[in-house]
Design an enzyme around this catalytic site. Structure first.
Site, PDB file in Angstrom:
ATOM      1  CG  ASP A  89       2.353   7.586  11.804  1.00 35.05           C
ATOM      2  OD1 ASP A  89       2.574   8.813  11.572  1.00 35.05           O
ATOM      3  OD2 ASP A  89       2.271   6.781  10.693  1.00 35.05           O
TER       4      ASP A  89
ATOM      5  NE  ARG B  87      -5.741  -2.934   7.081  1.00 38.68           N
ATOM      6  CZ  ARG B  87      -4.672  -3.139   8.163  1.00 38.68           C
ATOM      7  NH1 ARG B  87      -5.214  -3.534   9.339  1.00 38.68           N
ATOM      8  NH2 ARG B  87      -3.547  -2.406   7.975  1.00 38.68           N
TER       9      ARG B  87
ATOM     10  CB  THR C 157      -0.891   0.035   1.229  1.00 42.11           C
ATOM     11  OG1 THR C 157      -1.447  -1.194   1.428  1.00 42.11           O
ATOM     12  CG2 THR C 157      -2.027   0.961   1.314  1.00 42.11           C
TER      13      THR C 157
ATOM     14  CB  SER D 298       3.988   3.818   8.308  1.00 39.85           C
ATOM     15  OG  SER D 298       2.957   4.706   8.752  1.00 39.85           O
ATOM     16  CG  HIS D 299       1.152   1.830  11.400  1.00 40.75           C
ATOM     17  ND1 HIS D 299       1.269   2.272  10.098  1.00 40.75           N
ATOM     18  CD2 HIS D 299       0.491   0.812  11.372  1.00 40.75           C
ATOM     19  CE1 HIS D 299       0.655   1.341   9.409  1.00 40.75           C
ATOM     20  NE2 HIS D 299       0.249   0.373  10.273  1.00 40.75           N
TER      21      HIS D 299
ATOM     22  CG  ASP E 207       5.357   7.632   8.321  1.00 39.32           C
ATOM     23  OD1 ASP E 207       4.537   7.498   9.098  1.00 39.32           O
ATOM     24  OD2 ASP E 207       5.265   7.715   7.146  1.00 39.32           O
TER      25      ASP E 207
ATOM     26  CD  GLU F 183      -6.079   6.452   3.084  1.00 41.30           C
ATOM     27  OE1 GLU F 183      -6.319   5.174   2.672  1.00 41.30           O
ATOM     28  OE2 GLU F 183      -4.743   6.737   3.556  1.00 41.30           O
ATOM     29  CD  GLU F 184      -9.192   2.177   7.282  1.00 39.30           C
ATOM     30  OE1 GLU F 184      -9.293   1.807   8.549  1.00 39.30           O
ATOM     31  OE2 GLU F 184      -8.511   1.998   6.382  1.00 39.30           O
TER      32      GLU F 184
ATOM     33  CG  ASP G 108       1.896   9.132   7.258  1.00 40.05           C
ATOM     34  OD1 ASP G 108       1.807   8.584   8.435  1.00 40.05           O
ATOM     35  OD2 ASP G 108       2.234   8.605   6.178  1.00 40.05           O
ATOM     36  NE  ARG G 109      -1.096   4.721   9.596  1.00 40.09           N
ATOM     37  CZ  ARG G 109      -1.751   3.650   9.563  1.00 40.09           C
ATOM     38  NH1 ARG G 109      -2.364   3.178  10.777  1.00 40.09           N
ATOM     39  NH2 ARG G 109      -1.684   2.948   8.641  1.00 40.09           N
TER      40      ARG G 109
ATOM     41  CB  THR H 127      -6.815   1.246   0.757  1.00 40.64           C
ATOM     42  OG1 THR H 127      -8.201   1.008   1.532  1.00 40.64           O
ATOM     43  CG2 THR H 127      -5.859   1.391   1.899  1.00 40.64           C
TER      44      THR H 127
ATOM     45  CE  LYS I 123      -1.584   7.846   6.540  1.00 44.66           C
ATOM     46  NZ  LYS I 123      -1.128   7.062   5.667  1.00 44.66           N
TER      47      LYS I 123
HETATM   48  C1  G16 Z   1      -0.626   3.369   4.551  1.00 42.32           C
HETATM   49  C2  G16 Z   1      -1.086   4.248   3.291  1.00 42.32           C
HETATM   50  C3  G16 Z   1      -2.716   4.565   3.619  1.00 42.32           C
HETATM   51  C4  G16 Z   1      -3.459   3.342   4.036  1.00 42.32           C
HETATM   52  C5  G16 Z   1      -2.758   2.638   5.262  1.00 42.32           C
HETATM   53  C6  G16 Z   1      -3.106   1.215   5.578  1.00 42.32           C
HETATM   54  O1  G16 Z   1      -0.364   4.414   5.416  1.00 42.32           O
HETATM   55  O2  G16 Z   1      -0.577   5.429   2.879  1.00 42.32           O
HETATM   56  O3  G16 Z   1      -3.324   5.074   2.485  1.00 42.32           O
HETATM   57  O4  G16 Z   1      -4.813   3.505   4.374  1.00 42.32           O
HETATM   58  O5  G16 Z   1      -1.458   2.356   4.858  1.00 42.32           O
HETATM   59  O6  G16 Z   1      -3.200   0.243   4.468  1.00 42.32           O
HETATM   60  P1  G16 Z   1      -3.566  -1.306   4.682  1.00 42.32           P
HETATM   61  O7  G16 Z   1      -5.032  -1.370   5.032  1.00 42.32           O
HETATM   62  O8  G16 Z   1      -3.309  -1.923   3.441  1.00 42.32           O
HETATM   63  O9  G16 Z   1      -2.586  -1.795   5.802  1.00 42.32           O
HETATM   64  P2  G16 Z   1       0.935   4.341   6.443  1.00 42.32           P
HETATM   65  O10 G16 Z   1       0.528   5.252   7.562  1.00 42.32           O
HETATM   66  O11 G16 Z   1       1.025   3.155   7.024  1.00 42.32           O
HETATM   67  O12 G16 Z   1       2.182   4.820   5.477  1.00 42.32           O
END
Ligand code: G16
Length: 545
Positions: free
Chosen positions: A279, A498, A18, A113-114, A281, A365-366, A283-284, A346, A378
């Protein structure tokens, strides 16, 4: 200094998900693994000579080593200059801001990321384009194809560079600028919001909040903006020093991993009116009030409904966009405002074309992400400032604002159930079986309603005409309820299923039902349709959010 050409062989599985390539550190640390992927990016880009690249990451374990490797490879690829955040630190939104402001050719962001960090945890890498946004699917596919045929990579034979000070230096013929990772970003955010009003809230009205940086990248950004520029009390930002293992925590801003923050804001006698976290990096975001957590889908709807209070957006909302599984709370706001609401797959990369074309102004996004056309990622701190600007203008509490929103627009009860680390083959089988039953579902009775339609979401990008198939199985009911199934594209262990559940309620007497209770018939239907226990052996989700 000479450029070395090193023979290599493809590694399996270097397919970006993603958001870039995310794997365990031990996989990334294998000789040639990172190098193959970086060379594949450079090969896909073509001629890099004379260009400037941005480089930085969230400071997690392996960030420092990876930065030195990418620098040596960028020098070998012919880049004229690489700009690196001091100490290799750069949040994802700040990277997007710097690429855009300085007109750079693109950037490499090192982050998972997270996901947790440390020698046994996760690492990641992604490429952002000259618009500051994540590379498109066609680009990441091309990178993946390249990783499957790569036979050599090139690297300058050179020393490590000291990244600890703001300085101009060189690596072979390439210039390296080590810069302050906060300044451009802070300046951009100051141009969007009413900083004077937010500052009055802190300084004059004695408003108290906590921002939990979770020992991830946003600490230095939040301190500079909230404490130094806006006058929030020192100590407002906690866990502010980025650590390679995030202090052993999980840098995911949700009530589970930021439980300490939720408890502090909600404790009896607490002076805090607002809590927020971001989070790994940056962005969340998560925003909370005392005893009240704002869901990300509701947050997006509230931001859109209150846009007229924000200097950058008042009278300038061209449209909004959300990922398909995100609740449709924002759709109702868009409808009332008479602006379009776009539904994308997504992944933030899908918002890029809409933002570039001026079709969407706010996106969300959720998965705890929201942002706007100020950049192409984001943005966690942006969301917090947006909320602060609303709180300063309305003089109500977080809870009053959200409950008022529900009374006006109705409430979208919403929850996501995650089944983590499933056997990948089992998860594929579950989806194959689910897809098989889709045609038979319309008309099926469910509680007091029935299935209206069932399909596998496909997206036709309205700007470039590209098509993305199989973006999530949707079951829509007659009363407007929905169940969505998809596999996560960000995990590093097996497969994560999910399940997104949504039910709309407009009766003012029914706006305070416990969420899982409000969704019970949908939860039962999801389990039955996907045969979760039968196929995976699991009886309950690992995470409910
Ligand atoms: C990334 C993407 C988001 C996505 C999220 C969750 O976020 O940039 O657009 O909604 O992953 O994706 P998944 O449901 O495929 O795990 P981040 O914050 O992890 O970079």
């Amino acid at each position: 200094m000479k450029i070395m050409t090193m023979p290599t062989r493809p590694f399996p599985g270097q397919k970006p998900g993603t958001s870039g390539l995310r794997k365990k550190v031990r996989e990334f640390a294998q000789p040639g693994y990172l190098e193959n992927f970086v060379q594949s990016i450079f090969d896909t880009l073509g001629d890099c000579r004379g260009k400037t690249l941005l480089l930085g990451g969230d400071g997690r374990y392996f960030n420092d080593k990876a930065i030195q490797t990418v620098l040596r490879m960028a020098a070998a690829a012919g880049y004229a200059r690489v700009m690196v955040g001091r100490n290799g630190i750069l949040s994802t939104p700040a990277a997007s801001a710097v690429i855009r402001k300085r007109g750079l050719s693109g950037g490499i962001i090192l982050s998972a990321s997270h996901n947790p960090g440390g020698p046994d945890a996760d690492f990641g890498i992604k490429y952002n384009l000259g618009n500051g946004g994540p590379a498109s699917e066609s680009f990441t596919e091309a990178v993946y194809r390249r990783t499957q045929e790569i036979s050599e990579y090139r690297m300058l034979e050179a020393r490590d560079i000291n990244l600890g000070h703001i300085a101009e230096t060189t690596l072979g013929e390439m210039a390296v600028s080590i810069f302050d990772p906060v300044a451009d970003y802070a300046e951009l955010l100051e141009s969007l919001f009413d900083f004077e009003k937010i500052s009055e809230l802190f300084v004059r009205d004695g408003f108290r909040m906590r921002f939990d940086a979770l020992h991830a990248v946003t600490g230095p950004y939040a301190k500079a903006i909230l404490e130094n520029r806006l006058g929030a009390l020192e100590g407002t930002v906690i866990n502010a020093v980025p650590l390679p293992d995030f202090g052993g925590g999980h840098p995911d801003p949700n009530p589970v991993y930021a439980a300490g923050l939720v408890a502090e804001v909600s404790s009896p006698g607490s002076m805090l009116s607002f809590g927020a976290a971001s989070d790994g990096d940056g962005d969340r975001n998560m925003v909370i009030g005392p005893n009240f957590v704002v869901g990300p889908s509701d947050s997006l709807a509230v931001l859109a409904a209150n846009h007229s209070l924000i200097p950058a957006y008042a009278g300038r909302l061209a449209g909004v966009a959300r990922s398909m599984p995100t609740s449709r709370a924002v759709d109702r706001v868009a409808e009332e405002l008479g602006i379009p609401c776009f539904e994308t797959p997504t992944g933030w990369k899908f918002f890029g074309n809409l933002l570039d074309a001026g079709k969407a102004t706010l996106c969300g996004e959720e998965s705890s992400g929201a942002g706007s056309n100020h950049l192409r990622e984001k943005d966690g701190i942006w969301a917090v400032l947006y909320w602060l600007n609303i709180l300063a203008s309305r003089g109500e509490t977080v809870e009053q604002i959200v409950r008022g929103h529900w009374r006006r627009f109705g409430r979208h009860y919403y929850s996501r159930h995650d089944y983590e680390a499933l056997d990948a083959a089992g998860a594929e089988m579950l989806f194959a079986c689910l897809r098989d039953v889709l045609p038979s579902l319309p008309g099926k009775p469910v509680s007091k309603t029935k299935v209206r339609m069932a399909d596998d979401f496909a997206y036709l990008d309205p700007i470039d005409g590209s098509r993305s198939e199989r973006q999530g199985v949707r079951i829509m009911l007659d009363d407007g309820s929905r169940i969505v199934f998809r596999l996560s594209g960000t995990g590093t262990e097996g497969a994560t299923l999910r399940i997104y559940l949504e039910r709309y309620e407009s009766d003012p007497e029914c706006l305070a039902i416990p969420v899982q209770e409000a969704l019970t018939p949908l939860i039962q239907l999801a389990g039955e349709l996907a045969r979760i226990t039968e196929i995976t052996g699991r009886t309950r989700p690992d995470v409910i959010s």
